[in-house]
Design a protein around this motif. Structure first.
Motif, PDB file in Angstrom:
ATOM      1  N   VAL A 235      -2.686   6.863   3.338  1.00 43.07           N
ATOM      2  CA  VAL A 235      -2.339   5.565   3.918  1.00 43.07           C
ATOM      3  C   VAL A 235      -2.119   5.688   5.423  1.00 43.07           C
ATOM      4  O   VAL A 235      -2.554   4.830   6.205  1.00 43.07           O
ATOM      5  CB  VAL A 235      -1.088   4.983   3.229  1.00 43.07           C
ATOM      6  CG1 VAL A 235      -0.627   3.703   3.911  1.00 43.07           C
ATOM      7  CG2 VAL A 235      -1.374   4.716   1.762  1.00 43.07           C
TER       8      VAL A 235
ATOM      9  N   ALA B 263       0.898   3.886  -3.156  1.00 40.88           N
ATOM     10  CA  ALA B 263       0.387   5.241  -2.932  1.00 40.88           C
ATOM     11  C   ALA B 263       1.411   6.310  -3.284  1.00 40.88           C
ATOM     12  O   ALA B 263       1.046   7.464  -3.525  1.00 40.88           O
ATOM     13  CB  ALA B 263      -0.049   5.405  -1.472  1.00 40.88           C
TER      14      ALA B 263
ATOM     15  N   GLN C 254       1.605  10.015   1.105  1.00 42.07           N
ATOM     16  CA  GLN C 254       1.436   8.991   2.132  1.00 42.07           C
ATOM     17  C   GLN C 254       0.370   9.350   3.160  1.00 42.07           C
ATOM     18  O   GLN C 254       0.060   8.540   4.048  1.00 42.07           O
ATOM     19  CB  GLN C 254       2.772   8.757   2.852  1.00 42.07           C
ATOM     20  CG  GLN C 254       3.863   8.202   1.978  1.00 42.07           C
ATOM     21  CD  GLN C 254       3.506   6.845   1.415  1.00 42.07           C
ATOM     22  OE1 GLN C 254       3.298   5.881   2.159  1.00 42.07           O
ATOM     23  NE2 GLN C 254       3.415   6.755   0.088  1.00 42.07           N
TER      24      GLN C 254
ATOM     25  N   LEU D 243      -8.239   6.745   2.018  1.00 42.16           N
ATOM     26  CA  LEU D 243      -7.423   6.401   0.858  1.00 42.16           C
ATOM     27  C   LEU D 243      -7.851   7.197  -0.367  1.00 42.16           C
ATOM     28  O   LEU D 243      -7.008   7.701  -1.122  1.00 42.16           O
ATOM     29  CB  LEU D 243      -7.523   4.903   0.573  1.00 42.16           C
ATOM     30  CG  LEU D 243      -6.854   3.962   1.575  1.00 42.16           C
ATOM     31  CD1 LEU D 243      -7.124   2.514   1.200  1.00 42.16           C
ATOM     32  CD2 LEU D 243      -5.361   4.216   1.655  1.00 42.16           C
TER      33      LEU D 243
ATOM     34  N   ALA E  72       0.821  -1.209   0.000  1.00 45.44           N
ATOM     35  CA  ALA E  72       0.000   0.000   0.000  1.00 45.44           C
ATOM     36  C   ALA E  72       0.856   1.261   0.000  1.00 45.44           C
ATOM     37  O   ALA E  72       0.582   2.223  -0.733  1.00 45.44           O
ATOM     38  CB  ALA E  72      -0.934  -0.012   1.211  1.00 45.44           C
TER      39      ALA E  72
ATOM     40  N   THR F 209      -5.597   0.671  -2.591  1.00 40.50           N
ATOM     41  CA  THR F 209      -4.500   1.566  -2.962  1.00 40.50           C
ATOM     42  C   THR F 209      -3.947   1.227  -4.336  1.00 40.50           C
ATOM     43  O   THR F 209      -3.661   2.126  -5.145  1.00 40.50           O
ATOM     44  CB  THR F 209      -3.379   1.488  -1.905  1.00 40.50           C
ATOM     45  OG1 THR F 209      -3.932   1.643  -0.602  1.00 40.50           O
ATOM     46  CG2 THR F 209      -2.348   2.576  -2.131  1.00 40.50           C
TER      47      THR F 209
END
Length: 547
Positions: free
Chosen positions: A201, A188, A198, A436, A184, A231
């Motif tokens: 996440v 991302a 980030q 997300l 993930a 993601t």
């Protein structure tokens, strides 16, 4: 400034940003992994949700006993509350008996003890316990899909005691979750956006996600799998072509997610819908370029599309198990209506449990931790809505509305029909889609953000996330060391301690939160410099045409 000086200055700034970008990804993954490790060791044995029942199921699946043999509760008791008889009937329909190897009986090991008595420490775990011979044990999750249960169960079956088997199973599950979270984080990331990519996440991986990923059972793997798959799906929807590894990752993760729990296939189907809702339009290509891409694309796309056969096989396997083994409750409208009436109370409980209520949904954090986390999520959503295109705004609104509708439908029409309360962890694979999606919008529109807004997000969010994870682990550890009424600084007064004492696990906690704080520091250093990466390099001076 001369041309050479401009290029040198720009090259130095780009080098700083590039170095920071690699470091941010390493720090986020390391932070999550260290915090997962701290949860594995510091949480008292048996105090994960339904952990003794999951223990028996995992050892059974790991030794090849997928279905077990039917069994019933010996002394069922749910008091006189409404629906008690139906609860007992539902448990008996799901119960199976499995054979356990020598020494691997969680009941004889004594965990959990003093459950729901949060004012007491876990010192009851220090009582001497026997080393039981091979025996048979009943679990009320016996009819659940065994596929993912078998992964940690294979390692647990080789342990020589129930305590060693429990920590072994936790470690294997946490390793799987750490790998999913690493995917993930990598998916991302966007070079043009920098550390701000980030933020989504970080806010999706709440303390509850790490807690569930560190205990026995497949719910934590389901949550992390859904988070990673969403993601990757959002990454595939970006304007730039997705890397080849994302197709492999999507296929493997989707298959694992589909096999994890009965609700897993629903999240697999939701992932491409989420990617399509936020897919960016491909820039217009000249006619000759379109012809070239049309002619070559089948060779490149077909091998990648082949990875999608894995989730199809996973969905088929889960559907076959559900049809052949798993019982299903009957839908009763009076129960659904009662569930709708309880929605205000349940929604408040879910919003807390999505951030972190540990143990068997009985160990909360201080109220300010929930408020800080949700303030950060709301701010991220508002920023995303402000900078998004109208199409992306509609997608974000659809995530909110459709997510709420799906959560209510699962609550009143499926889960509550068993007469058991609906815990937030069941719906957490759905809830992580909101941060997300908002984080993806901010990532794509990072160039339009003001420097101040970028700095606030890159600095404040990692700090809030680090502080909340620290508070979560400390609150959970305090309950087991001295009880919730004991001193806040419990180390000198601890009545129970995990293997090796408290210091190693608290050191892991501090190390993990330090990694996240370091992300905030890098975000502060690069907040005003990330956009410089995209300034076009000045070309050679134009020459006057010769006449």
């Amino acid at each position: 400034m001369t041309l050479r000086g401009f290029r040198g200055s720009q090259r130095g700034r780009v080098g700083l940003v590039s170095c920071g970008s690699r470091l941010v990804r390493i720090l986020v993954v390391a932070g999550f992994t260290l915090l997962l490790s701290a949860w594995v060791g510091s949480n008292a044995p048996g105090f994960g949700p339904d952990e003794p029942a999951n223990f028996v199921k995992e050892v059974g699946a790991g030794t090849g006993q997928w279905t077990g043999s039917p069994g019933r509760l010996a002394h069922p008791a749910f008091g006189t509350q409404p629906g008690a008889a139906e609860r007992i009937d539902w448990i008996n329909r799901n119960s199976r008996v499995f054979e356990l190897p020598t020494g691997l009986d969680p009941g004889a090991a004594g965990f959990p003890c003093d459950l729901f008595r949060n004012w007491l420490s876990a010192r009851c775990l220090h009582r001497p316990h026997s080393h039981p011979p091979a025996t048979r044990a009943l679990t009320y999750v016996g009819t659940y899909e065994p596929y993912v249960y078998a992964i940690p169960g294979t390692a647990m079956a080789r342990a020589h005691s129930a305590l060693a088997a429990l920590y072994t199973g936790r470690a294997v599950s946490a390793l799987l979750v750490a790998g999913l979270l690493a995917v993930a984080v990598t998916a991302a990331w966007e070079d043009r956006a920098g550390p701000i990519s980030q933020v989504g996440v970080l806010l999706a991986v709440s303390p509850m996600v790490l807690f569930m990923g560190s205990v026995l059972g497949t719910n934590g793997i389901e949550i992390a799998g859904a988070l990673a798959l969403y993601t990757v799906a959002l990454r595939m929807g970006r304007e730039a072509a997705a890397p080849r590894w994302t197709w492999l990752a999507a296929g493997v993760i989707a298959a694992l997610l589909a096999l994890s729990r009965a609700t897993g296939p629903a999240w697999v189907v939701l992932a491409p819908l989420l990617g399509i809702a936020f897919a960016q339009r491909v820039p217009h290509q000249p006619s000759d370029e379109r012809h070239r891409l049309r002619r070559r694309s089948p060779r490149r796309i077909r091998p990648r599309m082949a990875w999608l056969l894995l989730p199809a096989a996973g969905i088929a396997a889960t559907a076959a198990w559900e049809r052949a083994v798993q019982p299903h409750p009957n839908t009763r409208w009076e129960v659904a209506v009662a569930g709708l009436r309880r929605l205000p109370v349940d929604t408040h409980a879910w919003t807390r449990q999505w951030v972190g209520v540990f143990g068997w949904a009985s160990i909360p954090m201080p109220t300010y931790a929930y408020r800080l986390w949700w303030i950060a999520v709301i701010v991220l959503v508002l920023v995303a809505f402000a900078v998004a295109s109208w199409r992306a705004r509609l997608g974000l609104a659809a995530v909110l509305v459709a997510g709420a509708a799906l959560a209510v439908a699962l609550d009143v029409l499926v889960l509550r029909q068993t007469r058991f309360p609906v815990y937030g962890r069941y719906l957490l694979p759905l809830a992580v889609a909101l941060p997300l999606a908002a984080g993806e919008i901010v990532t794509r529109r990072a160039a339009t953000l003001r420097t101040a807004t970028r700095g606030v997000l890159q600095i404040t969010v990692p700090l809030i996330v680090a502080a909340t994870h620290l508070v979560a682990l400390w609150a959970d550890a305090r309950r087991f060391a001295v009880g919730v009424g004991g001193p806040v600084w419990f180390l000198p007064h601890a009545q129970w301690a995990p293997p090796g004492g408290w210091l190693p696990w608290l050191a892991l906690t501090v190390a993990g939160t330090t990694c996240l704080v370091a992300c905030a520091i890098i975000g502060a250093l690069t907040a005003g410099r990330t956009a410089l990466v995209h300034l076009p390099a000045p070309g050679p001076p134009r020459r006057r045409p010769v006449r």
